[in-house]
Design a protein around this motif. Structure first.
Motif, PDB file in Angstrom:
ATOM      1  N   ARG A  85       3.272   6.216  -4.030  1.00 31.66           N
ATOM      2  CA  ARG A  85       2.918   5.172  -2.828  1.00 31.66           C
ATOM      3  C   ARG A  85       2.029   6.026  -1.934  1.00 31.66           C
ATOM      4  NH1 ARG A  85       8.622   1.926  -1.606  1.00 31.66           N
ATOM      5  NH2 ARG A  85       8.990   1.730  -3.816  1.00 31.66           N
ATOM      6  N   SER A 109      -0.129  -3.557  -4.040  1.00 38.53           N
ATOM      7  CA  SER A 109       0.309  -2.184  -3.792  1.00 38.53           C
ATOM      8  C   SER A 109       0.806  -1.989  -2.435  1.00 38.53           C
ATOM      9  CB  SER A 109      -0.759  -1.255  -3.893  1.00 38.53           C
ATOM     10  OG  SER A 109      -1.662  -1.267  -2.770  1.00 38.53           O
ATOM     11  N   ALA A 113       4.965  -1.245  -1.460  1.00 37.05           N
ATOM     12  CA  ALA A 113       5.380  -0.569  -0.398  1.00 37.05           C
ATOM     13  C   ALA A 113       6.266  -0.970   0.730  1.00 37.05           C
ATOM     14  CB  ALA A 113       4.273   0.530   0.083  1.00 37.05           C
TER      15      ALA A 113
END
Ligand SMILES: Nc1ncnc2c1ncn2[C@@H]1O[C@H](COP(=O)(O)OP(=O)(O)OP(=O)(O)O)[C@@H](O)[C@H]1O
Ligand SMILES: [Mg+2]
Lengths: 227, 443
Positions: A85, A109, A113
């Protein structure tokens, strides 16, 4: 501060059925924080393999690889995910998710996270605007050109504000004008924000834009020069 | 990844494969629907039985029929069933004045009445119905069955005329849609096929409907039934030309088990074992346990169908896992944890299971109600078709109101989701174990 990357005698052997393929045959490489490094080399020389290892997507067969001073072969599954990440990765083949729009792909993405919905959307729009796709945000990958998809992939890699960016042929599918724009963006990230960058490329001209050029040949580093 | 994002992601994956997900869900729907339908009908049936025990059925009565009990010596509880099914083989006959013998058999007996029962034909427009007619002493019958031998319309005279006829609710309004068959004050032709006359001939008399009974529902066992026709005992004696009775209803002073057993034995002894005695509670007990066993069996089959649905889920999940290998590689490369990949696949199965369980419950409930309507609406004609003098349990006809208990409701949801999740475990686990680079290379 520990180097961002420290590889010692790094080896990677793939098994194609029962036939071993030595993709990396002893790579030694040290990359310090804030560097902008280009990796040059012919097709099949092991560039992607090396980048995948540095991106913690794969584990080496032998040798040690420290990322930010941490030996990745000692990390468990969840720690590897955390590391990924923090690294922005632009794949050679985009790897966007077909059913999501450009916006959705960039948001994904961040959702991985744990970024909240409103912040995700705000930042994804901002990034897509930066890569020049403001008017294509709601298009799915199939409705975008190769270069546009590549730019979505770059926006996605930048979504979580990585301090370390890995790019595998980021301009391979892009016309030279757009390629230059993207190079400018990457250089700015490096110069203004101090993002450490490793970029794989075929293109000698683009490689010249980097501060340091590493040549990979047949699974080993054949030259390492500072521009 | 946040739980809502996990669900959102799973949902987007399901939406992409609507048809396939729909078919998988259908498997769950069918399994759950079958289970819910069966359980709610069974529950409704049990409620009917319980209700009968409380009110409609006189629990303080036993029924005496001629014929030795096959399970002789087994006592009153249920012993008569064999004889009832086996029929009268000994040639022993019960007569109306045998009520005196019965009444003298035990001090626990309050009173007894004789019933002459025959299958007769009634005509309405151009239809003919075969129905059980019961010759009874109206005054005593009303006393025995105070809560069910009650008029809904018209009135039941305790000193009836010879041509007085009382009909069950279903002869009045058989289809429950307002199309009336017989109403109060209608003439009703009662035809009996006299097989003892030489040559055999049909005998008919015209009666008048004095009353329509209120709905009894459930089982009637010697007592008033929705499909019965009631005429005075004296009229039955004259019309059928006999003093022989088909059964006797005996009212006891108490409805407890020991009283029922001791009285049953005393009555059997009084007739040297040539009669069988059945208590209505025993019949209901047997019926309800038979139904429980049958429904358990059917629920088992339904559960198997749900397992098949589960295997379907596993199948679609494995296919989906293979198709999405690359996607999973991307997710992992972006930093998704294996646990989250697992959750995404499991939540897909939860969504399928939940939708399947909810739709299945609704469908099952609809099915149960449809079956209930068929059982009660079509009942008259079924009953007529099988009406035989030997069948002394007067009606197989049921009024069932399906019941969906919270337990069944919760069970259906848990079971539907549970099966889906269990069968998704393996594919989900495999998805979570994929290695990013290998998955990304997958074409
Ligand atoms: N998963 C794999 N299984 C087997 N062999 C592999 C695998 N990945 C790479 N290889 C082999 O390893 C060698 C190096 O591959 P790699 O993808 O790193 O090359 P590359 O330098 O990135 O080439 P290109 O410029 O064409 O992208 C090649 O010979 C390739 O066939
Ligand atoms: Mg490559």
């Amino acid at each position: 501060m520990a180097p961002v990357v420290e590889a010692v005698d790094l080896k990677k052997t793939y098994l194609l059925g029962k036939v071993p393929v030595d993709a990396l045959r002893g790579v030694n490489l040290k990359v310090e924080s804030g560097e902008f490094l280009a990796i040059l080399g012919p097709s099949g020389s092991g560039k992607s393999t090396l980048l995948n290892l540095i991106g913690a997507l794969d584990k080496p067969t032998a040798g040690t690889l420290l990322i930010g001073g941490v030996d990745i072969s000692k990390l468990n599954d969840s720690q590897l995910a955390d590391l990924r990440r923090r690294i922005g990765f632009v794949f050679q083949f985009f790897n966007l998710i077909p059913r999501f729009t450009a916006l959705g792909n960039v948001e994904l993405s961040m959702s991985i996270a744990d970024v909240n919905r409103a912040e995700r959307k705000r930042r994804a729009e901002e990034l897509l605007e930066t890569v020049g796709l403001k008017d294509r945000m709601n298009h799915k990958p199939a409705e975008l050109s190769g270069g546009q998809q590549q730019r979505v992939a770059i926006a996605r890699a930048l979504a979580n504000n990585p301090k370390f960016l890995l790019l595998d042929e980021p301009t391979g599918n892009i016309d030279s004008k757009t390629a230059r724009e993207i190079m400018t963006l990457i250089k700015r990230l490096n110069e203004e924000k101090g993002v450490t960058i490793i970029m794989v490329t075929h293109d000698q001209h683009l490689a010249r834009e980097a501060k340091r050029v590493v040549q990979v040949f047949d699974g080993v580093i054949s030259s390492d020069m500072v521009n | 990844m946040r739980a809502t994002d996990v669900f959102g992601y799973s949902f987007s994956a399901i939406k992409l494969r609507k048809l396939r997900a729909g078919l998988t869900t259908l498997g769950v729907v069918i399994g759950i629907a079958a289970i819910v339908a069966l359980l709610s009908i069974t529950q409704g049936l049990q409620n009917t039985i319980a209700m009968q025990l409380e009110q409609g059925l006189a629990t303080d009565t036993v029924v005496v029929t001629p014929g030795r009990s096959i399970l002789s010596g087994a006592g009153g509880q249920g012993a008569g069933i064999g004889a009832t099914i086996g029929g009268d083989t000994s040639g022993f006959k019960l007569f109306i004045n045998d009520t005196a013998t019965v009444n003298a058999a035990s001090t626990e007996i309050e009173d007894s009445i004789a019933i002459i029962q025959r299958v007769i034909y009634v005509h309405s427009e151009n239809r003919t119905f075969a129905i059980n007619v019961n010759g009874v002493d109206f005054a005593k019958y009303a006393e025995f069955y105070g809560s069910t031998f009650v008029a809904e319309s018209g009135s039941i005279s305790l000193k009836p005329e010879n041509d007085t006829v009382v009909i069950g609710r279903r002869l009045h309004d058989p289809w429950k849609n307002g199309t009336l068959l017989f109403n109060v004050n209608d003439a009703i032709d009662i035809t009996w096929a006299n097989a003892t006359a030489r040559p055999p001939k049909n005998e008919t008399y015209t009666g008048y409907v004095a009353a329509v009974l209120k709905e009894v529902g459930g089982f009637s066992f010697g007592g008033p039934s929705d499909t019965g026709v009631y005429i005075p005992l004296s009229q039955a004696q004259a019309f059928f030309g006999t003093d022989e009775c088909s059964m006797m209803i005996v009212k006891l002073k108490s409805s407890d088990k020991t009283t029922i057993e001791s009285v049953s034995e005393a009555i059997e002894d009084a007739f040297n074992g040539e009669v069988s005695v059945i208590s209505s509670t025993a019949v209901l007990d047997i019926l309800s346990s038979v139904f429980s066993v049958i429904s358990l069996f059917l629920v088992g089959i339904a559960a198997i169908s749900l397992l098949v649905a589960g295997i379907g889920i596993m199948n679609i999940m494995i296919v989906s896992l293979i198709e999405r290998t690359r996607e999973i590689g991307i997710l992992k490369a972006l930093g998704m944890k294996s646990r989250t990949v697992l959750m995404i696949f499991l939540s897909e199965s939860v969504i399928i299971g939940l939708i399947g369980a909810v739709l299945g419950t609704v469908l099952g409930w609809g099915l149960a109600n449809a079956v209930a309507v068929v059982l009660s609406g079509g009942g008259l004609f079924q009953n007529i078709g099988s009406a035989q003098p030997a069948t002394r349990i007067q009606s197989g006809l049921m009024t069932i109101t399906p019941v969906l208990t919270p337990t069944v409701l919760a069970g259906a949801l848990i079971f539907g989701i549970g099966v889906s999740v269990i069968f998704a475990l393996y594919p989900a686990w495999r998805a979570s174990k994929l290695k990013p680079v290998e998955a990304l290379r997958y074409e």
